[in-house]
Scaffold this motif. Structure first.
Motif, PDB file in Angstrom:
ATOM      1  N   LEU A  46     -10.327  18.455   0.975  1.00 50.03           N
ATOM      2  CA  LEU A  46     -10.615  18.960  -0.365  1.00 50.03           C
ATOM      3  C   LEU A  46      -9.345  19.414  -1.084  1.00 50.03           C
ATOM      4  O   LEU A  46      -9.211  19.231  -2.297  1.00 50.03           O
ATOM      5  CB  LEU A  46     -11.609  20.125  -0.286  1.00 50.03           C
ATOM      6  N   MET A  47      -8.416  19.980  -0.342  1.00 50.48           N
ATOM      7  CA  MET A  47      -7.148  20.386  -0.943  1.00 50.48           C
ATOM      8  C   MET A  47      -6.338  19.167  -1.387  1.00 50.48           C
ATOM      9  O   MET A  47      -5.700  19.178  -2.454  1.00 50.48           O
ATOM     10  CB  MET A  47      -6.349  21.228   0.051  1.00 50.48           C
ATOM     11  N   THR A  48      -6.379  18.109  -0.594  1.00 52.96           N
ATOM     12  CA  THR A  48      -5.696  16.871  -0.968  1.00 52.96           C
ATOM     13  C   THR A  48      -6.341  16.251  -2.196  1.00 52.96           C
ATOM     14  O   THR A  48      -5.649  15.789  -3.126  1.00 52.96           O
ATOM     15  CB  THR A  48      -5.724  15.862   0.204  1.00 52.96           C
ATOM     16  N   LEU A  49      -7.660  16.216  -2.219  1.00 50.06           N
ATOM     17  CA  LEU A  49      -8.381  15.680  -3.370  1.00 50.06           C
ATOM     18  C   LEU A  49      -8.040  16.467  -4.632  1.00 50.06           C
ATOM     19  O   LEU A  49      -7.823  15.882  -5.707  1.00 50.06           O
ATOM     20  CB  LEU A  49      -9.886  15.731  -3.107  1.00 50.06           C
ATOM     21  N   THR A  50      -7.965  17.782  -4.520  1.00 53.85           N
ATOM     22  CA  THR A  50      -7.602  18.625  -5.661  1.00 53.85           C
ATOM     23  C   THR A  50      -6.180  18.324  -6.122  1.00 53.85           C
ATOM     24  O   THR A  50      -5.903  18.282  -7.332  1.00 53.85           O
ATOM     25  CB  THR A  50      -7.721  20.116  -5.287  1.00 53.85           C
ATOM     26  N   ALA A  51      -5.281  18.107  -5.165  1.00 55.48           N
ATOM     27  CA  ALA A  51      -3.894  17.790  -5.510  1.00 55.48           C
ATOM     28  C   ALA A  51      -3.803  16.471  -6.285  1.00 55.48           C
ATOM     29  O   ALA A  51      -3.002  16.328  -7.216  1.00 55.48           O
ATOM     30  CB  ALA A  51      -3.040  17.716  -4.244  1.00 55.48           C
ATOM     31  N   ILE A  52      -4.648  15.516  -5.914  1.00 60.41           N
ATOM     32  CA  ILE A  52      -4.683  14.234  -6.637  1.00 60.41           C
ATOM     33  C   ILE A  52      -5.231  14.440  -8.047  1.00 60.41           C
ATOM     34  O   ILE A  52      -4.670  13.934  -9.028  1.00 60.41           O
ATOM     35  CB  ILE A  52      -5.556  13.216  -5.869  1.00 60.41           C
ATOM     36  N   ILE A  53      -6.308  15.199  -8.169  1.00 61.14           N
ATOM     37  CA  ILE A  53      -6.934  15.428  -9.481  1.00 61.14           C
ATOM     38  C   ILE A  53      -5.992  16.180 -10.421  1.00 61.14           C
ATOM     39  O   ILE A  53      -5.906  15.865 -11.609  1.00 61.14           O
ATOM     40  CB  ILE A  53      -8.247  16.227  -9.301  1.00 61.14           C
ATOM     41  N   THR A  54      -5.256  17.143  -9.871  1.00 69.21           N
ATOM     42  CA  THR A  54      -4.353  17.954 -10.714  1.00 69.21           C
ATOM     43  C   THR A  54      -2.982  17.308 -10.930  1.00 69.21           C
ATOM     44  O   THR A  54      -2.174  17.812 -11.700  1.00 69.21           O
ATOM     45  CB  THR A  54      -4.142  19.341 -10.090  1.00 69.21           C
ATOM     46  N   GLY A  55      -2.739  16.182 -10.241  1.00 68.86           N
ATOM     47  CA  GLY A  55      -1.483  15.471 -10.432  1.00 68.86           C
ATOM     48  C   GLY A  55      -0.338  15.955  -9.573  1.00 68.86           C
ATOM     49  O   GLY A  55       0.811  15.526  -9.752  1.00 68.86           O
ATOM     50  N   ALA A  56      -0.624  16.855  -8.618  1.00 67.13           N
ATOM     51  CA  ALA A  56       0.433  17.312  -7.716  1.00 67.13           C
ATOM     52  C   ALA A  56       0.930  16.171  -6.843  1.00 67.13           C
ATOM     53  O   ALA A  56       2.118  16.089  -6.490  1.00 67.13           O
ATOM     54  CB  ALA A  56      -0.063  18.471  -6.845  1.00 67.13           C
ATOM     55  N   ILE A  57      -0.001  15.275  -6.459  1.00 65.63           N
ATOM     56  CA  ILE A  57       0.362  14.017  -5.799  1.00 65.63           C
ATOM     57  C   ILE A  57      -0.419  12.896  -6.497  1.00 65.63           C
ATOM     58  O   ILE A  57      -1.430  13.148  -7.130  1.00 65.63           O
ATOM     59  CB  ILE A  57       0.068  14.031  -4.288  1.00 65.63           C
ATOM     60  N   HIS A  58       0.088  11.680  -6.380  1.00 65.63           N
ATOM     61  CA  HIS A  58      -0.529  10.552  -7.064  1.00 65.63           C
ATOM     62  C   HIS A  58      -0.992   9.508  -6.067  1.00 65.63           C
ATOM     63  O   HIS A  58      -0.391   9.314  -5.001  1.00 65.63           O
ATOM     64  CB  HIS A  58       0.466   9.924  -8.045  1.00 65.63           C
ATOM     65  N   LEU A  59      -2.060   8.821  -6.435  1.00 66.91           N
ATOM     66  CA  LEU A  59      -2.585   7.765  -5.577  1.00 66.91           C
ATOM     67  C   LEU A  59      -1.692   6.536  -5.589  1.00 66.91           C
ATOM     68  O   LEU A  59      -1.477   5.899  -4.584  1.00 66.91           O
ATOM     69  CB  LEU A  59      -4.003   7.370  -6.047  1.00 66.91           C
ATOM     70  N   LEU A  60      -1.194   6.182  -6.751  1.00 63.81           N
ATOM     71  CA  LEU A  60      -0.381   4.979  -6.865  1.00 63.81           C
ATOM     72  C   LEU A  60       0.906   5.279  -7.616  1.00 63.81           C
ATOM     73  O   LEU A  60       0.939   6.198  -8.431  1.00 63.81           O
ATOM     74  CB  LEU A  60      -1.172   3.878  -7.605  1.00 63.81           C
ATOM     75  N   HIS A  66       0.815  -1.206   0.000  1.00 63.82           N
ATOM     76  CA  HIS A  66       0.000   0.000   0.000  1.00 63.82           C
ATOM     77  C   HIS A  66       0.857   1.268   0.000  1.00 63.82           C
ATOM     78  O   HIS A  66       0.344   2.364   0.240  1.00 63.82           O
ATOM     79  CB  HIS A  66      -0.931   0.017   1.215  1.00 63.82           C
ATOM     80  N   ALA A  67       2.138   1.115  -0.268  1.00 60.74           N
ATOM     81  CA  ALA A  67       3.056   2.247  -0.199  1.00 60.74           C
ATOM     82  C   ALA A  67       2.697   3.343  -1.192  1.00 60.74           C
ATOM     83  O   ALA A  67       2.979   4.526  -0.957  1.00 60.74           O
ATOM     84  CB  ALA A  67       4.488   1.776  -0.449  1.00 60.74           C
ATOM     85  N   GLY A  68       2.050   2.990  -2.293  1.00 57.89           N
ATOM     86  CA  GLY A  68       1.678   3.986  -3.300  1.00 57.89           C
ATOM     87  C   GLY A  68       0.700   5.015  -2.773  1.00 57.89           C
ATOM     88  O   GLY A  68       0.548   6.100  -3.348  1.00 57.89           O
ATOM     89  N   TYR A  69       0.019   4.688  -1.667  1.00 64.08           N
ATOM     90  CA  TYR A  69      -0.939   5.615  -1.080  1.00 64.08           C
ATOM     91  C   TYR A  69      -0.287   6.575  -0.086  1.00 64.08           C
ATOM     92  O   TYR A  69      -0.978   7.376   0.542  1.00 64.08           O
ATOM     93  CB  TYR A  69      -2.052   4.842  -0.360  1.00 64.08           C
ATOM     94  N   LEU A  70       1.041   6.482   0.056  1.00 62.39           N
ATOM     95  CA  LEU A  70       1.738   7.277   1.070  1.00 62.39           C
ATOM     96  C   LEU A  70       1.479   8.780   0.943  1.00 62.39           C
ATOM     97  O   LEU A  70       1.091   9.413   1.928  1.00 62.39           O
ATOM     98  CB  LEU A  70       3.239   6.978   1.030  1.00 62.39           C
ATOM     99  N   PRO A  71       1.669   9.398  -0.233  1.00 62.13           N
ATOM    100  CA  PRO A  71       1.406  10.841  -0.322  1.00 62.13           C
ATOM    101  C   PRO A  71      -0.036  11.203   0.038  1.00 62.13           C
ATOM    102  O   PRO A  71      -0.276  12.211   0.726  1.00 62.13           O
ATOM    103  CB  PRO A  71       1.717  11.170  -1.789  1.00 62.13           C
ATOM    104  N   THR A  72      -0.991  10.404  -0.426  1.00 62.16           N
ATOM    105  CA  THR A  72      -2.398  10.672  -0.112  1.00 62.16           C
ATOM    106  C   THR A  72      -2.648  10.567   1.387  1.00 62.16           C
ATOM    107  O   THR A  72      -3.341  11.401   1.983  1.00 62.16           O
ATOM    108  CB  THR A  72      -3.315   9.689  -0.849  1.00 62.16           C
TER     109      THR A  72
END
Length: 432
Positions: A418-432, A322-328
């Motif tokens: 919401l800021m984290t979700l936005t970061a995922i959507i915009t590619g600033a951080i990745h889920l995996l 599950h390490a890919g979820y670390l930034p999230t």
């Protein structure tokens, strides 16, 4: 063992404070001492940790003592009276306009990145208005906290300076990719302000003021006002804030000098000076005692290495698959962890561990840094008992810390989410 003791220290502290079983002041002192003794540390060692912690917060304590006195003098002299009067007239007794104005004013003031100065300026200017309108007192520190928290992502804030140093990058690498998240956070905070204001408008209605007398002063207040010195006081305050931003001198030194000049200019008589000091002694005592108690808390957690152990244990809880979820995970937990770690402890203790873990798992480490700043001592700092400015916020707002935390936490957590979700959507951080 140390990690467990550390988490138990934080957990018991939060339980006792929120349930009001023990005051914040006593909780900051008794609980860490108790768990340090359980951990087998000698009394001499615990004493040295306490002294070390107090020394670390001493500059902040001195800063806040003289900062509180300075802004108290400015209120006495009437510097903020035109601001209060202007807001009352523009709002026309509408709680919704007041709450929206609170958010916008705080965001503008907090462009300097200094939480303490922001809280002193905004609360001092707006609290009398909230009192006059009968608005729920908890709404003011809530909106100010949320607004300052989002704006604390400016590159020159103390939190961002720590993050940039640890991640060994510049604002273009750390902050620019999360600007969309910051914008979403600002919009969300404005939305919360609108919602809270609308509820108060429904409860209170639009209150019709006699504007000629809405901000009328008492006889005691009239004696302390210095209307002929408003321009002088404004220049002095603007100069002081400018010097703080430019770091011409240490902040504590600037406020000591600023307070002395303000007192001499506005109240040259020693009788008046003594009266002003006596008037504000209680607030100064409250702020200073809380800060030094917080020094005891952080000094023991740091000295016993409980913080280091907690940081290591947090990383080991993440399974490799599950390490890919670390930034999230870092992003979602960043705001709540402001209750657990001081800014230095998180950014110089926890973040380097998370950074190395990201490298180990083949994740771009900068993403961990971006996730951390979405809440850890940004959105979270105005609620944390580990930051001195939080006590300034609740003290000036005349509310209990536990009440402020319970009222504001859900809004602050949703801001970071919401800021984290936005970061995922915009590619600033990745889920995996």
């Amino acid at each position: 063992m140390l990690a467990l003791l550390g988490f138990l220290t934080i957990l018991l502290f939060l339980i006792l404070v929120i349930s009001r079983k023990l005051s914040v002041l006593l909780s900051l002192i008794i609980i860490p001492v108790f768990f340090a003794i359980i951990g087998g540390f000698e009394p001499q060692a615990i004493g040295e940790m306490i002294v070390t912690g107090i020394k670390q917060v001493a500059p902040t304590g001195i800063l806040l003592i003289f900062a509180v006195l300075y802004f108290a003098l400015m209120i006495d002299a009437g510097l903020f009276d035109p601001v209060i009067s202007g807001i009352i007239h523009l709002a026309k007794g509408d709680p919704l306009k007041i709450t929206m104005g609170t958010a916008l004013l705080t965001m503008i003031v907090h462009l300097d990145g200094d939480g303490t100065a922001t809280f002193m300026i905004t609360i001092s200017a707006l609290l009398p208005i909230y009192k006059k309108l009968g608005i729920n007192r908890l709404i003011l520190p809530c909106i100010v906290a949320l607004s300052a928290g989002v704006m604390h992502l400016v590159p020159w804030s103390g939190t961002m300076a720590r993050a940039l140093q640890v991640m060994q990058t510049d604002a273009s690498g750390l902050l620019v990719p999360v600007l969309p998240s910051m914008i979403v956070g600002i919009i969300w905070v404005l939305g919360v302000s609108w919602w809270l204001g609308k509820k108060e408008r429904k409860r209170l209605g639009i209150i019709a003021f006699d504007y000629k007398h809405a901000d009328e002063l008492t006889e005691a207040q009239k004696l302390t006002r210095r209307p002929k010195l408003i321009l002088v006081n404004a220049i002095l305050t603007i100069s002081l804030i400018f010097c703080l931003i430019m770091a011409f001198l240490p902040p504590s030194a600037l406020f000591i000098i600023g307070f002395s000049v303000a007192m001499l200019v506005n109240y040259p008589s020693q009788t008046e000076q003594k009266s002003r000091l006596q008037e504000h002694a209680a607030n100064v005592f409250f702020v200073s005692v809380m800060i030094f108690a917080a020094g005891v808390f952080s000094g023991i957690l740091t000295g016993t290495k409980m913080i280091d152990a907690m940081a290591q244990s947090l990383v080991t809880l993440i399974p490799a698959e599950h390490a890919g979820y670390l930034p999230t995970l870092v992003g979602v937990t960043s705001m709540p962890l402001s209750f657990v770690f001081t800014p230095d402890a998180y950014y110089f203790g926890v973040l380097p561990v998370l950074k190395e873990a990201a490298i180990h798992y083949g994740i771009n480490p900068i993403e961990v840094g971006r996730a951390a700043i979405l809440g850890q001592m940004t959105v979270g700092f105005p609620l944390s008992p580990l930051t001195a400015s939080t006590f300034v916020l609740v003290g000036l707002s005349e509310v209990e810390l536990s009440d402020h935390q319970k009222f504001t936490f859900k809004w602050a957590f949703m801001t970071t989410f919401l800021m984290t979700l936005t970061a995922i959507i915009t590619g600033a951080i990745h889920l995996l």
